[in-house]
Design a protein around this motif. Sequence first.
Motif, short mmCIF file in Angstrom:
data_model
loop_
_atom_site.label_atom_id
_atom_site.label_comp_id
_atom_site.label_asym_id
_atom_site.label_seq_id
_atom_site.Cartn_x
_atom_site.Cartn_y
_atom_site.Cartn_z
N ALA A 254 33.07 46.06 28.33
CA ALA A 254 34.17 46.21 27.40
C ALA A 254 33.90 47.30 26.37
N SER A 255 34.75 48.32 26.36
CA SER A 255 34.74 49.34 25.32
C SER A 255 36.04 50.11 25.39
N VAL A 256 36.44 50.71 24.29
CA VAL A 256 37.69 51.48 24.26
C VAL A 256 37.61 52.64 25.24
N LEU A 257 36.49 53.33 25.24
CA LEU A 257 36.34 54.51 26.10
C LEU A 257 36.37 54.13 27.57
N LEU A 258 35.67 53.07 27.95
CA LEU A 258 35.66 52.65 29.34
C LEU A 258 37.02 52.13 29.78
N ALA A 259 37.73 51.45 28.88
CA ALA A 259 39.08 50.99 29.21
C ALA A 259 40.01 52.17 29.47
N ALA A 260 39.91 53.20 28.62
CA ALA A 260 40.73 54.39 28.82
C ALA A 260 40.38 55.06 30.14
N ALA A 261 39.09 55.15 30.45
CA ALA A 261 38.67 55.76 31.71
C ALA A 261 39.23 54.99 32.90
N ALA A 262 39.20 53.66 32.82
CA ALA A 262 39.75 52.83 33.89
C ALA A 262 41.26 53.04 34.01
N GLY A 263 41.93 53.26 32.88
CA GLY A 263 43.36 53.55 32.91
C GLY A 263 43.67 54.85 33.62
N LEU A 264 42.83 55.86 33.41
CA LEU A 264 43.00 57.13 34.10
C LEU A 264 42.83 56.93 35.61
N VAL A 265 41.82 56.17 36.01
CA VAL A 265 41.59 55.91 37.43
C VAL A 265 42.78 55.18 38.04
N ALA A 266 43.26 54.13 37.37
CA ALA A 266 44.38 53.35 37.89
C ALA A 266 45.64 54.20 37.98
N GLY A 267 45.92 54.98 36.93
CA GLY A 267 47.10 55.85 36.96
C GLY A 267 47.02 56.87 38.09
N SER A 268 45.85 57.45 38.28
CA SER A 268 45.66 58.41 39.36
C SER A 268 45.84 57.75 40.72
N SER A 269 45.38 56.51 40.85
CA SER A 269 45.51 55.80 42.12
C SER A 269 46.96 55.47 42.43
N VAL A 270 47.74 55.18 41.40
CA VAL A 270 49.18 54.98 41.61
C VAL A 270 49.80 56.25 42.17
N VAL A 271 49.50 57.39 41.56
CA VAL A 271 50.04 58.67 42.02
C VAL A 271 49.64 58.91 43.47
N ARG A 272 48.39 58.66 43.77
CA ARG A 272 47.91 58.88 45.13
C ARG A 272 48.62 57.98 46.13
N SER A 273 48.82 56.71 45.77
CA SER A 273 49.46 55.78 46.70
C SER A 273 50.92 56.16 46.94
N LEU A 274 51.61 56.59 45.89
CA LEU A 274 53.00 57.02 46.06
C LEU A 274 53.08 58.28 46.90
N ALA A 275 52.14 59.18 46.71
CA ALA A 275 52.10 60.41 47.51
C ALA A 275 51.82 60.08 48.97
N ALA A 276 50.92 59.13 49.21
CA ALA A 276 50.60 58.73 50.58
C ALA A 276 51.82 58.15 51.29
N GLU A 277 52.61 57.38 50.55
CA GLU A 277 53.83 56.82 51.13
C GLU A 277 54.81 57.93 51.49
N ALA A 278 54.91 58.94 50.61
CA ALA A 278 55.81 60.05 50.89
C ALA A 278 55.39 60.82 52.14
N VAL A 279 54.09 61.04 52.26
CA VAL A 279 53.58 61.74 53.44
C VAL A 279 53.86 60.94 54.71
N ALA A 280 53.63 59.63 54.64
CA ALA A 280 53.84 58.79 55.81
C ALA A 280 55.32 58.75 56.22
N SER A 281 56.21 58.82 55.23
CA SER A 281 57.64 58.71 55.53
C SER A 281 58.18 59.93 56.28
N VAL A 282 57.53 61.08 56.11
CA VAL A 282 57.99 62.30 56.80
C VAL A 282 57.14 62.58 58.04
N GLY A 283 56.09 61.77 58.21
CA GLY A 283 55.21 61.98 59.36
C GLY A 283 55.78 61.33 60.59
#
Length: 283
Positions: A254-283
């Motif tokens: 638990a720390s503010v900095l680690l929580a923020a870092a985890a938020g960056l990872v989670a946000g990036s993973s959301v973007v990646r998952s949505l992009a993967a769905e877009a790629v799959a839909s046109v494949g």
Amino acid sequence: MYDALVIGGGPAGLQAALTLGRMHRTAVLVDSGRYRNGTVEHAHNFMTHDGRAPGEIRKLAREDIAEYDTVELRDATVHSVREEGDGFVAETDDGPIEARTLVLATGLTDVLPDVPGLREAWGREVAACPFCHGHELAGRRIGLVGEGPHVPMMVAMLAPIASEVLTFGNDEVVAVEPTSDGLLLRLRAGEPVEVGGLFTHPAFEQSAPFAAQLGLEMLPSGCVRVDVLGQTSHPRVFAAGDLAHVADLPMPMASVLLAAAAGLVAGSSVVRSLAAEAVASVG
């Protein structure tokens, strides 16, 4: 329907929302205004923010997010979340919100022992993390309440900071009273003891019921299980901050900095998952 719903307005949720905004994903962050560090006056061990009030950090983060017009901030409470169709529906004070993905950043709630005065001093003279609250007690007597194998390690970590580290069993301290420069510990046996500050490790629980509502896999610690990319056992649900950790850790770091870092990872993973769905839909 938003690309993502972020629940929780602490550092994890705010950083996740910022990351989504920078990638031009539509997102809404819902902030109940309740924070695990709500009683903490100053955050520490966070470069460029050392000593800044947590509320000020949240304010600055909101100002950053306001520059991105695909992200909406709402001050409201989410009461329930359910999966529906290809996404999720959250019931809030402001009505339902629909989103394709979900980021849980609701944190934990500390369950403090029923010791008079302890709750009033929590986050100030009484704390859990020596990295966040130890330095301010430099050269003073520090108390440590707890039992088990972690106690010698805590004593060793605090020793270079304190003039003296006093240890107490879980049932030894029966009351905590503020003094002009610290705390007076009233003991079950013996005379009261004055300390500059006190460390203890209370139990904790999930601050919100959403992991249970969604049937997410939990860890023995009581936290949500995530992988290194912040993904939960549900492919469209991500989690960041104190409420979740990888299985290799016994509990969240638990720390503010680690929580923020985890938020960056989670946000990036959301973007990646949505992009993967877009790629799959046109494949």
